[in-house]
Write an enzyme that holds these catalytic residues in place. Structure first.
Site, mmCIF file in Angstrom:
data_model
loop_
_atom_site.group_PDB
_atom_site.id
_atom_site.type_symbol
_atom_site.label_atom_id
_atom_site.label_comp_id
_atom_site.label_asym_id
_atom_site.label_seq_id
_atom_site.Cartn_x
_atom_site.Cartn_y
_atom_site.Cartn_z
ATOM 1 N N GLU A 94 43.249 59.245 89.904
ATOM 2 C CA GLU A 94 43.452 59.037 88.419
ATOM 3 C C GLU A 94 44.181 58.114 88.093
ATOM 4 O O GLU A 94 43.751 57.229 87.097
ATOM 5 C CB GLU A 94 43.754 60.370 87.829
ATOM 6 C CG GLU A 94 42.559 61.347 87.586
ATOM 7 C CD GLU A 94 42.432 62.043 88.898
ATOM 8 O OE1 GLU A 94 41.431 62.987 89.065
ATOM 9 O OE2 GLU A 94 43.370 61.903 89.797
ATOM 10 N N HIS A 163 44.722 74.403 85.635
ATOM 11 C CA HIS A 163 43.462 73.720 85.199
ATOM 12 C C HIS A 163 42.750 74.123 83.758
ATOM 13 O O HIS A 163 41.733 74.153 83.482
ATOM 14 C CB HIS A 163 42.096 73.991 86.190
ATOM 15 C CG HIS A 163 42.512 73.489 87.738
ATOM 16 N ND1 HIS A 163 42.968 74.340 88.726
ATOM 17 C CD2 HIS A 163 42.730 72.046 88.044
ATOM 18 C CE1 HIS A 163 43.189 73.408 89.686
ATOM 19 N NE2 HIS A 163 43.014 72.070 89.480
#
Length: 371
Positions: A94, A163
């Protein structure tokens, strides 16, 4: 990627600017009756397709957005239509591909960076905040950063604490960013188009559990020129007794709560925030001045949250109109549990909103008295 940038700057960027100039400006619309239903997934996909078709400087990058058609199939069909130069599969890094995206935006392209989940954006947060959000100010307006960071945000189901976070308050804290959180298919279509066309970096917070939800849309919403204004909330349901503010998935919960409250004689006004930064303070205050009561609903942690900001906005502008203390409904102040029963307790539920609205209307025993 640099080769892609050079090719786009040589031709596509000019065409993109021309296409941008030819687009009609977004204006207030009175919507016709809904013509059909589409899912949020279809709304996002069609917006990406139409904006990439209209502006050659727009491109999509992220993990599995191409060959796999997107982890949630949001980018289905785009690789075949636009090719690997504009739909780029990236490694699992990322920080790397977000930095590349920001650099491309510096040079006039319009990247859309997809995070498989916004939890992974923490790997790239330096680029989002220090490289994207601050560059226009630090360059005295010489550098625009027209980039969209998008992907699923908040709790899904059974994916654990790492998450399941809501990043609305995280990114809304930062000057230079715009933060959007769609609920319906209309929101998804109109707000994503607005985000892609905007000259500033936009954090676009979707919800995984809403992707498959269907919503009625009008002919205007399906038109390729449709675009919603950033910074404007939507009154999803009119009411006179209590105002309920919510965004993303929590809008649906608020509407369900309003249905239950109506059966008990309480008329709730539901505001879909749509835009977290800028926040539509005018719409919130106007509603509170009518209902004299406020319940804020969000999925994230309570401390320093969106509800706290809304509460302060009302205290600053409409305190004398309040007939009851503001009620704040938020996620539990703990990392998200993995066990399904505990997970449900950690996320706001419809019954929580109903109880809060009743307290605000003095139709229930206050929590402090019941303790």
């Amino acid at each position: 990627m640099l080769g892609v940038a050079r090719r786009r700057l040589g031709s596509g960027c000019v065409l993109g600017q021309l296409a941008q100039a030819l687009r009609p400006a977004a204006a207030a619309r009175s919507y016709s009756a809904a013509a059909k239903e589409i899912t949020v997934r279809e709304a996002l996909n069609s917006s990406l397709d139409e904006e990439m078709s209209a502006d050659p400087s727009v491109f999509l990058m992220g993990e599995e957005v191409g060959e796999y058609q997107g982890a949630y199939k949001i980018s289905k069909g785009l690789l075949d239509k636009y090719g690997p130069d504009r739909v780029l599969d990236t490694p699992i890094t990322e920080a790397g591909f977000t930095g590349i995206g920001v650099g491309a935006a510096y040079h006039g392209l319009r990247p859309i960076v997809e995070f498989m989940t916004f939890n992974f954006s923490m790997q790239a947060i330096d680029h989002i905040i220090n490289s994207a959000a601050k560059s226009n100010y630090m360059s005295a307006g010489q550098i625009s950063v027209p980039i969209v960071f998008r992907g699923p945000n908040g709790a899904a189901a059974g994916v654990g604490a790492q998450h399941s976070q809501c990043y609305a308050a995280w990114y809304a804290h930062v000057p230079g960013l715009k933060v959007l959180a769609p609920y319906s298919a209309e929101d998804a279509r109109g707000l994503l188009k607005a985000a892609i066309r905007d000259p500033d970096p936009v954090v676009f917070l979707e919800n995984e559990l809403l992707y498959g939800e269907s919503f009625p849309v009008s002919d205007e919403v399906l038109d390729s020129s449709f675009c919603l204004p950033i910074g404007k909330a939507k009154i999803e349901r009119q009411g006179k007794d209590v105002t309920i503010t919510a965004f993303s998935k929590m809008v649906g919960y608020a509407l369900q709560a309003a249905d239950i409250l109506a059966k008990e004689g309480i008329s709730a006004e539901v505001i879909n925030l749509r835009s977290i930064r800028p926040l539509d303070r005018a719409a919130i205050n106007a509603s509170v001045r009518k209902t004299n009561r406020l319940v804020t609903v969000e999925e994230g942690f309570p401390q320093h949250g969106i509800g706290a900001e809304i509460c302060m906005a009302v205290v600053e502008d409409s305190f004398e109109y309040l007939d009851a203390p503001v009620e704040r409904i938020a996620g539990a102040d703990v990392p998200m549990p993995y066990a399904a029963n505990l997970e449900r307790m950690a996320v706001p539920q419809v019954e929580d909103i109903v109880r809060a609205a009743k307290r605000a209307c003095y139709r229930a025993v206050p929590m402090a008295a019941a303790a």
